[in-house]
Design a protein around this motif. Structure first.
Motif, PDB file in Angstrom:
ATOM      1  N   ASP A 637       0.832  -1.202   0.000  1.00 44.61           N
ATOM      2  CA  ASP A 637       0.000   0.000   0.000  1.00 44.61           C
ATOM      3  C   ASP A 637       0.870   1.256   0.000  1.00 44.61           C
ATOM      4  N   GLU A 640       2.317   1.715  -3.503  1.00 46.42           N
ATOM      5  CA  GLU A 640       1.303   2.133  -4.472  1.00 46.42           C
ATOM      6  C   GLU A 640       0.988   3.625  -4.350  1.00 46.42           C
ATOM      7  N   HIS A 641       1.101   4.160  -3.128  1.00 50.39           N
ATOM      8  CA  HIS A 641       0.764   5.573  -2.902  1.00 50.39           C
ATOM      9  C   HIS A 641       2.006   6.421  -2.641  1.00 50.39           C
TER      10      HIS A 641
END
Length: 782
Positions: A637, A640-641
Motif C-alpha cells: 500500500d 502504491e501511494h
C-alpha cells in the motif's frame, strides 16, 4: 440544427458491398487470438518468474535464519571465552608456576564444560609448566592434545575472531579410530611466534555436530542447506561426515566464491540434476551459506499452470468467436443507418461515383462534405464554448493536437484564448497539502470556488506584464505565458519574482500554500507540450525542496548527482541499528540515507525509497521469523501511494514509525515472555524454598535453560537477583513462623531452608538488626 434539408425525390443506391463487416469480424478474431496468445505467454512467463522469486524468498529466509543461528552461537562462544579469561580459577591454571593439584580448580573446567551441550571441551595451556589442562580430565587422548598444541602454534593472533574448524582423529579406549568435528576459539596473552607456544592460552572447542543437527532439521522437501568457507570446504551441513570436505572444484561453488554480490541465485546442474541455487555470504566469519532446491520441484507448478492456460485459451477463443460476431453486427448497424441518413440528406451530385465503393470510403467522402461546411462558435452556449476552449488548450499542452499551425490563429481568436504563437512557456501552480485543505472544505462546490479564486489571483498578477491564459487540471493551475520576446536571465528573474509574489499573496490572504514550477521557454506554440512536460517534472521536486517551493531547471539540475548508486553501506548500518533496537541510531542512519538519496533525480529518489522499503520489509519479517513471532509487515500500500507523498520528511517519518513499531512490538512480546518466565521461577521458589540445595542452577535445570541467562532475565524484570529473592522469601517465611508459631528457632531455620542455624541467626540479625528471638519477643508484645 440541420445543416442539409431532406431531398425527398433523390434515393441513390446504398453500397451493397459488406466488406466492412467482414473486416470488422476478422479484425476482432485476430485481436482476440493475438491477445489470448500473448496473455498466455506473459502469464506463464510471469508465473514462472513468480515461482522462482518465491523460491528465492523462501531460500533467503532459510539462509538468513541459518546465518542468525550461526552468529548467535559463535558470539556466545566468544563471550564465553572472554568470561573464562576473567575467571580467577582459570587464570590460576594459565599462569601458575607449578602444576595445579587443587581438584576444585580442575573441577571448575568440567563444571563449565557440562553447562552447555554445545561445548566439546575446554583447554587451558600453562607455559611455565608446559601443561595443557583439559575439561576432559588428566591424561586425555594424546592425538587430541597434539592437535591442541599444533593449534596454538599455528594461531598467530591473540584472539581468533573467526572460529577454526578442526577434524581430529582419535583412538578410543576400544582401539577404534573416531573423528571429532569441532570449532576452536583461541585466546592468549601473546601470539605464538615460530614454533613456540604462547605464555598462556584458553581454547574453547565447540561441538560442530550441534550445528549439523540444526541444518538436519532445516533440510526439508529435498532442500539442501549447508555452509562453506572461502576455500570451498564444507563447514556446516546436515551430514557431519562431510565436515571440511573440499567441494571447491564444483562449478556452482566456483561461481559463488567468484561472485562480487553478497547474495543471489542461479540455476546449476549438480550430479546430472538441475538445482535452484541460492546463496548469502557472512563476511564477518568468512562463511558462505548455500541452499539447493531441486529445479523440477519449483518449476513443476508452472507446468501445471501452462497446461491449464492452454485449455482456458481454447475455451476463451471459442467464446471470442461468438462475441466477435455479435460485436461486429452492433458496430456495423450504425454504419448502415448513417449511410442511409446521408443518402437522404446530401445532394446526389456531391456523392457521384462513391455509391459503388465500400461503406467506409462512401461514408468518409460524405462526412468530408459535411465537415467542410463553415461552422460558427458564436452561437454555442457559454458552457459549451468553455468546454471547447479548455479542451483545445489541454490538447495543445499534451501535444494531442494535429491541427496545421497556420490554423492556430483562427482557432485561438474564435475561442478567445489569450496566447501568442511564439515565445511562450508554462508555469504550474500546485496546491500543497491538498488533502488537509479538502478536509476543511468537504463540499465539491467550495473546492471549485477555492481553485477558481486562486486562478483569478494568478491571472490578475501575471497579466500586468504578460499575456496569460490558464487551465485548472486536478489540484493545479496551469498558466501559459506569452513573453513577447526571447527570454534572458533578467526576464527569468522578473518572472520568478512574479511567481513568488503570487505564492505570498495567496498564502497571506487564505493561508493556502502553493508550490510552483516553470517549464523551459519555447519559440513556437506547437512546442508548448515540451514546456508543460518539463514543468510537470519539476513540480515533483517539491518532495525535496518542501512546500511553497519555486522550481525551475537550473535550480534542480545544480543539486542533482548524475550517477545513481544505492548506498548499501548506509543501509547495512541502519539495519544493524534495527537489529539492536537502537532508536537513536536508527534516526541518525535514516537521516543520512535520505540526505544521500535526495541528491538524485526524482525518479531515482523514488527508486531508492522503493528499494529501502522492500529491503526493510524483508529484514523485519526475517527478524520476526527468527524470534518465532507470527507477525508480518507489508509495504504494498505504501509503494502504491508513494508518489502521493508530497514531502521527503513524510516518507522518512513513515520509515521511522515502521522501525519503531517493530522494535516496540518485539520488546512487548519479549517482556511478556520474560514475565511468564519470572513467574515460573517464583512459583518454583515457593514450592522449594525449604530445600537446602535450592539454587539458581537447580531452578535453571528445571526450566531447561542456562543459569546465566535466567539470572539476566530475572534481574531485568524484577530489578533484583534470584539469590536475593530466595533469601528475602525465606526470611519473610521465618518472620511469619516466629510471630505465629512456637517452633524452636533451630527448627524454623530448617523449615525455611537453612541447614546451619548459626548462619540463619547471623543473617537474620544482619538483615533486621535484631536476633530471631528478640524479633519474636518484640512482635508478640505488640
Amino acid at each position: 440544427m440541420r445543416i442539409f434539408k431532406k431531398n425527398s425525390y433523390f434515393k441513390p443506391e446504398i453500397p451493397k458491398n459488406k466488406s466492412t463487416f467482414i473486416k470488422l469480424l476478422a479484425s476482432y478474431l485476430v485481436i482476440i487470438f493475438v491477445v489470448l496468445c500473448i496473455s498466455s505467454l506473459v502469464f506463464f512467463s510471469n508465473y514462472k518468474k513468480l515461482v522462482l522469486n518465491e523460491g528465492y524468498n523462501v531460500s533467503k529466509r532459510s539462509l538468513d535464519q541459518a546465518k542468525y543461528y550461526t552468529e548467535l552461537n559463535l558470539n556466545w562462544a566468544k563471550s564465553l571465552v572472554y568470561s573464562l579469561y576473567l575467571d580467577d580459577k582459570i587464570y590460576t591454571l594459565m599462569y601458575s608456576s607449578s602444576p595445579i593439584t587443587d581438584n576444585s580448580i580442575i573441577a571448575r573446567l568440567r563444571e563449565i564444560n557440562a553447562s552447555s551441550p554445545n561445548i566439546d571441551s575446554i583447554c587451558v595451556y600453562n607455559k611455565a609448566t608446559n601443561i595443557l589442562y583439559s575439561s576432559l580430565g588428566t591424561g586425555f587422548n594424546p592425538e587430541y592434545e597434539k592437535s591442541m598444541r599444533d593449534l596454538l602454534i599455528n594461531t598467530k593472533d591473540t584472539f581468533s575472531g573467526n572460529p577454526i574448524p578442526l577434524k581430529i582423529d582419535i583412538i578410543s579406549k576400544e582401539g577404534n579410530i573416531v573423528s571429532k568435528n569441532i570449532f576452536s576459539i583461541v585466546l592468549s596473552n601473546l601470539p605464538a611466534s615460530g614454533d613456540k607456544l604462547p605464555n598462556g592460552a584458553i581454547i574453547l572447542n565447540v561441538n560442530a555436530d550441534v550445528f549439523s543437527n540444526y541444518f538436519k532439521q532445516t533440510n526439508k522437501n529435498d532442500n539442501i542447506l549447508f555452509s562453506i568457507d572461502n576455500t570451498g570446504r564444507i563447514v556446516f551441513s546436515a551430514d557431519s561426515r562431510k565436515f571440511l570436505s573440499d567441494i571447491s572444484k564444483e562449478s556452482y561453488i566456483n561461481d559463488i566464491l567468484a561472485s562480487p554480490l553478497s547474495s543471489g541465485s542461479f540455476i546449476s546442474t549438480i550430479n546430472d540434476v538441475q538445482y535452484f541455487v541460492a546463496y548469502s555470504n557472512y563476511k564477518n566469519q568468512n562463511l558462505n551459506f548455500i541452499n539447493l532446491v531441486p529445479y523440477e520441484l519449483l518449476i513443476g507448478q508452472s507446468k501445471k499452470a501452462r497446461n491449464s492456460s492452454i485449455i482456458i485459451v481454447l475455451l476463451l477463443l471459442f467464446i471470442g468467436v461468438i462475441i466477435s460476431y455479435i460485436i461486429s453486427h452492433k458496430f456495423y448497424d450504425p454504419i448502415e443507418k448513417l449511410i442511409k441518413s446521408i443518402n437522404e440528406k446530401l445532394p446526389p451530385e456531391n456523392l457521384k461515383g462513391y455509391k459503388n465503393r465500400n461503406e467506409l470510403e462512401y461514408l468518409s467522402e460524405a462526412l468530408d462534405q459535411v465537415l467542410s461546411q463553415p461552422t460558427s462558435l458564436e452561437n454555442l452556449p457559454l458552457e459549451e464554448m468553455v468546454f471547447i476552449r479548455n479542451k483545445l488548450l489541454k490538447d495543445i499542452l499534451v501535444n494531442n493536437q494535429s491541427m496545421d499551425i497556420n490554423k492556430y490563429p483562427i482557432k485561438l481568436q474564435q475561442l478567445n484564448l489569450n496566447i501568442d504563437l511564439e515565445n511562450i512557456l508554462v508555469v504550474i501552480f500546485r496546491i500543497d497539502s491538498v488533502n488537509t485543505l479538502y478536509k476543511k472544505y468537504p463540499i465539491h462546490n467550495d473546492r471549485n470556488l477555492i481553485r477558481l479564486g486562486i486562478k483569478n489571483i494568478i491571472v490578475d498578477n501575471l497579466s500586468q506584464q504578460y499575456k496569460v491564459d490558464t487551465l485548472i487540471i486536478a489540484n493545479s493551475i496551469v498558466a501559459v505565458l506569452s513573453i513577447g520576446r526571447e527570454i534572458d536571465e533578467n526576464t527569468k528573474n522578473e518572472l520568478l519574482n512574479f511567481i513568488r509574489t503570487i505564492q505570498d499573496k495567496i498564502y497571506d490572504k487564505s493561508n493556502i500554500s502553493l508550490s510552483a514550477s516553470m517549464g523551459p521557454f519555447v519559440s513556437r506554440i506547437d512546442e508548448l507540450s515540451t514546456s508543460y512536460k518539463k514543468a510537470n517534472e519539476y513540480i515533483n521536486y517539491t518532495f525535496k525542496y518542501g512546500h511553497r517551493a519555486t522550481l525551475y531547471e537550473s535550480k534542480i539540475l545544480q543539486n542533482i548527482s548524475k550517477e545513481y548508486k544505492y548506498d548499501e553501506i548506509l543501509e547495512n548500518a541502519l539495519f544493524d541499528a534495527i537489529k539492536l533496537g537502537n532508536k537513536e541510531k536508527i534516526r541518525y542512519c535514516l537521516d543520512k540515507i535520505f540526505e544521500n538519496i535526495l541528491q538524485y533525480s526524482y525518479n531515482d529518489i523514488i527508486l531508492s525509497i522503493t528499494t529501502l522499503a522492500i529491503n526493510s520489509r524483508n529484514l523485519i519479517n526475517t527478524l520476526f521469523d527468527v524470534n518465532n513471532e507470527k507477525c508480518k509487515i507489508y509495504v504494498t500500500d505504501f509503494l502504491e501511494h508513494l508518489k502521493d507523498y508530497e514531502l521527503a520528511e513524510d516518507v522518512k517519518l513513515w520509515f521511522l514509525n515502521l522501525y519503531e513499531s517493530y522494535i516496540d512490538t518485539l520488546n512487548e512480546k519479549k517482556l511478556s515472555k520474560n514475565n511468564v518466565l519470572v513467574e515460573k521461577v517464583k512459583e518454583y521458589i515457593v514450592d522449594n524454598y525449604s530445600d537446602f540445595c535450592l539454587s539458581v542452577e537447580q531452578i535453571s535445570e528445571s526450566l531447561d535453560m542456562s543459569p546465566n541467562y535466567l539470572r539476566t532475565i530475572f534481574k531485568n524484570v524484577t530489578g533484583e537477583s534470584i539469590s536475593k529473592y530466595i533469601n528475602d522469601y525465606r526470611f519473610n517465611k521465618a518472620k511469619s513462623l516466629l510471630t505465629d508459631t512456637d517452633h524452636p528457632i533451630a527448627d524454623i531455620s530448617t523449615m525455611v531452608g537453612y541447614a546451619n542455624s548459626n548462619y540463619f541467626y547471623t543473617a537474620f540479625r544482619k538483615n533486621y538488626g535484631v536476633s530471631p528471638a528478640q524479633f519474636r519477643k518484640n512482635n508478640r508484645t505488640k
